[in-house]
Design an enzyme around this catalytic site. Structure first.
Site, PDB file in Angstrom:
ATOM      1  N   SER A  12      19.229 -11.329  24.167  1.00 32.59           N
ATOM      2  CA  SER A  12      18.498 -10.738  25.296  1.00 32.59           C
ATOM      3  C   SER A  12      19.024  -9.164  25.693  1.00 32.59           C
ATOM      4  O   SER A  12      20.201  -9.223  25.927  1.00 32.59           O
ATOM      5  CB  SER A  12      18.766 -11.466  27.064  1.00 32.59           C
ATOM      6  N   SER A  13      18.372  -8.908  25.670  1.00 34.09           N
ATOM      7  CA  SER A  13      18.984  -7.063  25.770  1.00 34.09           C
ATOM      8  C   SER A  13      19.583  -6.706  27.524  1.00 34.09           C
ATOM      9  O   SER A  13      20.883  -6.590  27.610  1.00 34.09           O
ATOM     10  CB  SER A  13      17.918  -5.459  25.471  1.00 34.09           C
ATOM     11  N   ASN A  14      18.660  -7.138  28.080  1.00 35.38           N
ATOM     12  CA  ASN A  14      18.992  -6.905  30.418  1.00 35.38           C
ATOM     13  C   ASN A  14      20.297  -8.439  30.081  1.00 35.38           C
ATOM     14  O   ASN A  14      21.401  -7.520  31.284  1.00 35.38           O
ATOM     15  CB  ASN A  14      17.656  -7.216  30.876  1.00 35.38           C
ATOM     16  N   CYS A  26       4.714  -7.746  28.670  1.00 35.55           N
ATOM     17  CA  CYS A  26       5.028  -7.364  29.702  1.00 35.55           C
ATOM     18  C   CYS A  26       4.076  -5.594  30.204  1.00 35.55           C
ATOM     19  O   CYS A  26       3.743  -4.728  29.488  1.00 35.55           O
ATOM     20  CB  CYS A  26       5.952  -6.428  29.900  1.00 35.55           C
ATOM     21  N   GLU A  30      11.440  -4.423  20.924  1.00 36.63           N
ATOM     22  CA  GLU A  30      10.537  -3.747  22.157  1.00 36.63           C
ATOM     23  C   GLU A  30      10.368  -2.331  21.834  1.00 36.63           C
ATOM     24  O   GLU A  30       9.275  -1.687  21.584  1.00 36.63           O
ATOM     25  CB  GLU A  30      11.192  -4.167  23.867  1.00 36.63           C
ATOM     26  N   HIS A  51       7.377  -8.452  24.862  1.00 34.45           N
ATOM     27  CA  HIS A  51       8.382  -7.101  24.091  1.00 34.45           C
ATOM     28  C   HIS A  51       7.474  -6.346  23.668  1.00 34.45           C
ATOM     29  O   HIS A  51       7.202  -5.037  23.559  1.00 34.45           O
ATOM     30  CB  HIS A  51       9.288  -7.720  22.708  1.00 34.45           C
TER      31      HIS A  51
END
Length: 311
Positions: free
Chosen positions: A226-228, A96, A126, A74
């Site tokens: 988990s955001s996604n 990432c 993030e 993140h």
């Protein structure tokens, strides 16, 4: 009952790289290897790495002197980077590369004298990392907005020198609306040529749209932090399907399947494929047919490892 599989689903290149970095560090240096924050937001993955010798901490003061520390996928703030450097910790950065790209954008905007607006979710690591990469010593500031209401309420210093960036794991549709609101409120605002939402987030959301059209029920394999994965569940519901976020197959309730001719299965970018296969096996035990994968976009992106960890 048909079982339909989203394509693509599960691990993205950034998650693959982050997990590989932890595993490789454990192989090369041996445990313990300290990791600041969960390397990816998946309980199953984190527990597996913990059993192999990874030690997960929230802040660097929990890391002993002379230890090896890995930054999560993140990303981290400039202050965290500087603290690690001051303490001479050996760091392997699993951020990432697509998050690093956003960091580079806010660093550049600060140096250009532009204030920045980050579209993202408050409290997400993030977001905290990206906000912390903006250098306020150049006289500007960085602001966080989550929705159109935040845009309306926002006050900036100079509307003629503004830029926006986005968290990489947002809803594509929601983000487009916020960007439209920003452009209407601040006509001179600039931003990246394409929003910063990553390819994997976009591809998985496109696949879920298709899945929700074909299935009355959609199961998203992923952890609650988990955001996604949360965005996938929300999108499936918006498209008219009943949808649930599950960490493991034991959470599936037989009542969800009652009257459903087809159930769709997908996984967030930090959820491993073996969990998906366990979910499919459970659904088959509950009366499902063999799983069928829907056509989708092929992904062949790979990110390189840090040089010191390459075989």
């Amino acid at each position: 009952m048909q079982i339909r599989l989203a394509n693509p689903r599960g691990f993205c290149a950034g998650v693959d790289r982050a997990i590989d970095i932890v595993n490789r560090a454990l192989e090369v240096f041996g445990p313990p290897i300290h990791v600041r924050h969960e390397v990816v937001h998946n309980r199953y993955v984190v527990e597996d790495l913990r059993q192999r010798g990874a030690v997960f901490v929230e802040e660097l003061h929990e890391v002993p002197d002379d230890a090896i520390v890995i930054f999560s996928a993140h990303g981290v703030s400039k202050a965290v980077q500087e603290e690690a450097k001051r303490r001479q910790l050996q760091v392997f950065d699993a951020t990432c590369p697509l998050v690093t790209k956003v960091h580079m954008e806010v660093i550049r905007y600060a140096r250009e004298g532009r204030e920045s607006i980050l579209i993202g979710h408050a409290g997400h690591p993030e977001v905290e990392g990206t906000m912390g990469q903006y250098d306020k010593s150049y006289g500007g500031d960085i602001y966080l907005v989550e929705d159109e209401a935040d845009v309306v309420a926002l006050t900036v210093r100079d509307e003629s020198k503004l830029a926006f960036v986005t968290q990489t794991t947002l809803s594509v549709d929601d983000t487009a609306r916020v960007i439209d609101a920003l452009r209407q409120r601040f006509p001179a605002i600039i931003g990246p040529k394409r929003e910063d939402i990553c390819y994997a987030t976009t591809n998985r959301q496109d696949a879920v749209r298709q899945l929700a059209l074909e299935c009355g029920l959609v199961l998203v394999v992923g952890s609650v932090n988990s955001s996604n994965s949360n965005r996938l569940r929300e999108l499936a519901e918006r498209c008219g399907a009943e949808a649930y976020l599950i960490d493991e197959p034991s959470q599936i309730e037989a009542s969800w399947l009652k009257g459903k001719a087809a159930v769709g299965v997908t996984a967030g970018a930090s959820a491993p494929e073996d969990l998906v296969q366990q979910v499919i096996a459970t659904l088959k035990n509950l009366g499902g047919e063999d799983a069928e994968e829907i056509p989708g976009r092929e992904e062949n992106i790979r990110f390189s490892m840090p040089k010191a960890l390459r075989p």
